[in-house]
Write a protein that holds these residues in place. Structure first.
Motif, PDB file in Angstrom:
ATOM      1  N   THR A  56     -89.805  13.175  10.884  1.00 46.38           N
ATOM      2  CA  THR A  56     -90.367  14.149  11.822  1.00 46.38           C
ATOM      3  C   THR A  56     -89.280  14.699  12.731  1.00 46.38           C
ATOM      4  O   THR A  56     -89.251  15.903  13.033  1.00 46.38           O
ATOM      5  CB  THR A  56     -91.487  13.506  12.655  1.00 46.38           C
ATOM      6  N   ILE A  57     -88.378  13.843  13.171  1.00 48.17           N
ATOM      7  CA  ILE A  57     -87.263  14.296  14.006  1.00 48.17           C
ATOM      8  C   ILE A  57     -86.415  15.309  13.232  1.00 48.17           C
ATOM      9  O   ILE A  57     -85.967  16.325  13.789  1.00 48.17           O
ATOM     10  CB  ILE A  57     -86.435  13.091  14.476  1.00 48.17           C
ATOM     11  N   VAL A 300     -96.659  14.659   4.436  1.00 48.55           N
ATOM     12  CA  VAL A 300     -96.744  14.730   2.974  1.00 48.55           C
ATOM     13  C   VAL A 300     -96.667  16.207   2.591  1.00 48.55           C
ATOM     14  O   VAL A 300     -97.569  16.986   2.902  1.00 48.55           O
ATOM     15  CB  VAL A 300     -98.048  14.105   2.448  1.00 48.55           C
ATOM     16  N   LEU A 301     -95.585  16.578   1.902  1.00 45.49           N
ATOM     17  CA  LEU A 301     -95.326  17.971   1.564  1.00 45.49           C
ATOM     18  C   LEU A 301     -94.958  18.083   0.091  1.00 45.49           C
ATOM     19  O   LEU A 301     -93.998  17.457  -0.359  1.00 45.49           O
ATOM     20  CB  LEU A 301     -94.166  18.522   2.407  1.00 45.49           C
ATOM     21  N   GLY A 302     -95.755  18.855  -0.658  1.00 46.74           N
ATOM     22  CA  GLY A 302     -95.402  19.112  -2.041  1.00 46.74           C
ATOM     23  C   GLY A 302     -96.527  18.862  -3.022  1.00 46.74           C
ATOM     24  O   GLY A 302     -97.627  18.440  -2.643  1.00 46.74           O
ATOM     25  N   TRP A 312     -99.930  19.305  -1.352  1.00 43.47           N
ATOM     26  CA  TRP A 312    -100.240  18.688  -0.064  1.00 43.47           C
ATOM     27  C   TRP A 312     -99.394  19.298   1.053  1.00 43.47           C
ATOM     28  O   TRP A 312     -98.190  19.518   0.898  1.00 43.47           O
ATOM     29  CB  TRP A 312     -99.954  17.188  -0.107  1.00 43.47           C
ATOM     30  N   CYS A 313    -100.036  19.551   2.169  1.00 34.83           N
ATOM     31  CA  CYS A 313     -99.344  19.930   3.412  1.00 34.83           C
ATOM     32  C   CYS A 313    -100.114  19.220   4.518  1.00 34.83           C
ATOM     33  O   CYS A 313    -100.995  19.790   5.156  1.00 34.83           O
ATOM     34  CB  CYS A 313     -99.344  21.439   3.610  1.00 34.83           C
ATOM     35  N   ALA A 314     -99.791  17.942   4.720  1.00 34.23           N
ATOM     36  CA  ALA A 314    -100.711  17.075   5.458  1.00 34.23           C
ATOM     37  C   ALA A 314     -99.973  15.990   6.232  1.00 34.23           C
ATOM     38  O   ALA A 314     -98.787  15.739   6.009  1.00 34.23           O
ATOM     39  CB  ALA A 314    -101.688  16.426   4.472  1.00 34.23           C
ATOM     40  N   GLY A 315    -100.718  15.340   7.139  1.00 33.87           N
ATOM     41  CA  GLY A 315    -100.188  14.197   7.872  1.00 33.87           C
ATOM     42  C   GLY A 315     -99.290  14.575   9.030  1.00 33.87           C
ATOM     43  O   GLY A 315     -98.400  13.815   9.403  1.00 33.87           O
ATOM     44  N   GLN A 316     -99.558  15.723   9.659  1.00 32.65           N
ATOM     45  CA  GLN A 316     -98.720  16.163  10.770  1.00 32.65           C
ATOM     46  C   GLN A 316     -98.844  15.253  11.993  1.00 32.65           C
ATOM     47  O   GLN A 316     -97.973  15.269  12.867  1.00 32.65           O
ATOM     48  CB  GLN A 316     -99.083  17.602  11.167  1.00 32.65           C
ATOM     49  N   GLN A 349     -88.646  11.344   1.227  1.00 30.14           N
ATOM     50  CA  GLN A 349     -89.551  10.608   2.116  1.00 30.14           C
ATOM     51  C   GLN A 349     -90.790  11.419   2.471  1.00 30.14           C
ATOM     52  O   GLN A 349     -91.798  10.852   2.898  1.00 30.14           O
ATOM     53  CB  GLN A 349     -88.815  10.199   3.391  1.00 30.14           C
ATOM     54  N   LEU A 350     -90.738  12.730   2.285  1.00 28.85           N
ATOM     55  CA  LEU A 350     -91.875  13.597   2.562  1.00 28.85           C
ATOM     56  C   LEU A 350     -92.704  13.874   1.313  1.00 28.85           C
ATOM     57  O   LEU A 350     -93.842  14.352   1.409  1.00 28.85           O
ATOM     58  CB  LEU A 350     -91.382  14.939   3.135  1.00 28.85           C
ATOM     59  N   SER A 351     -92.180  13.555   0.156  1.00 30.83           N
ATOM     60  CA  SER A 351     -92.819  13.918  -1.106  1.00 30.83           C
ATOM     61  C   SER A 351     -94.055  13.073  -1.397  1.00 30.83           C
ATOM     62  O   SER A 351     -94.061  11.857  -1.172  1.00 30.83           O
ATOM     63  CB  SER A 351     -91.823  13.746  -2.255  1.00 30.83           C
TER      64      SER A 351
END
Length: 358
Positions: A56-57, A300-302, A312-316, A349-351
């Protein structure tokens, strides 16, 4: 035929739509009658680059130029205060947020209601900013519409079916045919996945409550920094001439239109009160939002590992407003097959692929 059907009109969905609209025909479906109704509209709206998990940073840092270019930021600053019994938590927060020790007297100069008879340590930095959240949403909305994106509100999804071309998504108004679904439904992302017969990832919505109180003791708090207790046990933030106080709780719940619990608000006041001289007054208003996290608390992106047309475009979590420019660009980099703006390790790590064994 729609190339990217985005489900969700919060900051995650609108920013994703803005970026993806450069890659193909994009439509956004938002179930509420306004954009940013749930978590996006109830955010503390801070840009603090060092706040959140390491990924996130990284997204925050990648978002900074966008926020600055669009003139979305205004000075706020952030202050941490504590007592001798909170030394360990204080030091941990100071290190993670990269704050600098200041004298308690200096802290009082900035926030005159601080209790010097209880507080014996303080840390601060100026590099924390208020975000103009409405302007942020509208900036992405405008970007998307300039590229032909269609943004529809009052379109709650009721059914998702596989089709030869990709997907058929039904609302009360009509059925939409799309090659790809972008799941940006906030607290409802696992429900959307389940409707599409995609295995959910185990997202958890966490309630966070807030109360607005009148300016303490007749002071004008507009220029005060945001104030935290050690361990983020509570926070207070100036807001429109008043003060927001939150217990900063993370209570697991279900996807719903969240509301504040009176006992939780009272607990927040009880945590905040020992640090200030002015007694807490009856709240002017209260509300709550849902901060939704994946099991590892990374976004979670992708594309889903089981179906690359389900994206997915989630978990913000609580970081959506500040990280959205970087997160949406990362998503567009993945889908567009371009060069990643972020390191490969961060993208991994975002996948969604990290949940391949679910």
């Amino acid at each position: 035929m729609i190339d990217f059907l985005v489900i969700g009109g919060g900051i995650a969905g609108i920013s994703a739509a803005a970026r993806l609209s450069k890659l193909g025909k994009t439509v956004v479906l938002e179930g509420e009658t306004a954009l940013g109704y749930h978590a996006s509209g109830r955010s503390a709206a801070m840009f603090e680059e060092n706040y959140g998990a390491p990924t996130t940073i990284a997204l925050n840092a990648a978002s900074r130029a966008f926020h600055e270019d669009k003139e979305l930021l205004s000075p706020r600053g952030i202050m941490l205060v504590g007592t001798s019994t909170e030394a360990e938590a204080f030091e941990a927060d100071k290190k993670s947020l990269k704050l600098t020790d200041i004298a308690v007297s200096e802290a009082q100069d900035m926030i005159p209601i601080l209790r010097a008879d209880n507080i014996d340590r303080a840390a601060y930095h100026a590099d924390a900013w208020d975000i103009d959240t409405d302007r942020l949403l509208q900036s992405f909305r405008q970007m998307g519409q300039e590229n032909g994106a269609q943004i529809l509100t009052g379109r709650e999804v009721t059914q998702i079916r596989r089709a030869s071309h990709g997907w058929q998504v039904t609302t009360a108004a009509e059925t939409y045919d799309a090659k790809n679904i972008v799941n940006a439904a906030g607290a409802w992302v696992d429900q959307i996945a389940d409707m599409a017969s995609i295995p959910p990832l185990g997202f958890t919505p966490l309630r966070r409550s807030m109360a607005r109180i009148a300016a303490p003791g007749g002071h004008d708090p507009r220029n005060w920094p945001m104030l935290f207790g050690p361990g983020e046990d509570w926070y207070a933030k100036p807001d429109a001439g008043a003060l927001i106080v939150s217990p900063a709780e993370e209570d697991p719940t279900t996807p719903h239109d969240a509301y504040a619990d009176d006992m939780t608000i009272a607990e927040g006041f009880a945590r905040y009160q020992p640090y200030v001289t002015e007694p807490v007054t009856r709240p002017l208003s209260t509300w709550a939002g849902l901060r939704t996290f994946a099991p590892d608390r990374n976004l979670v992106l992708g594309p889903d590992v089981n179906d690359s047309s389900f994206i997915w475009c989630a978990g913000q979590g609580g970081y959506g407003m500040q990280s959205a420019p970087g997160a949406s660009q990362a998503l567009a980099d993945i889908i567009g097959g371009g060069t990643y703006a972020l390191p490969i390790e961060t993208m991994a790590q975002l996948s969604p692929a990290r949940f391949a064994d679910r």
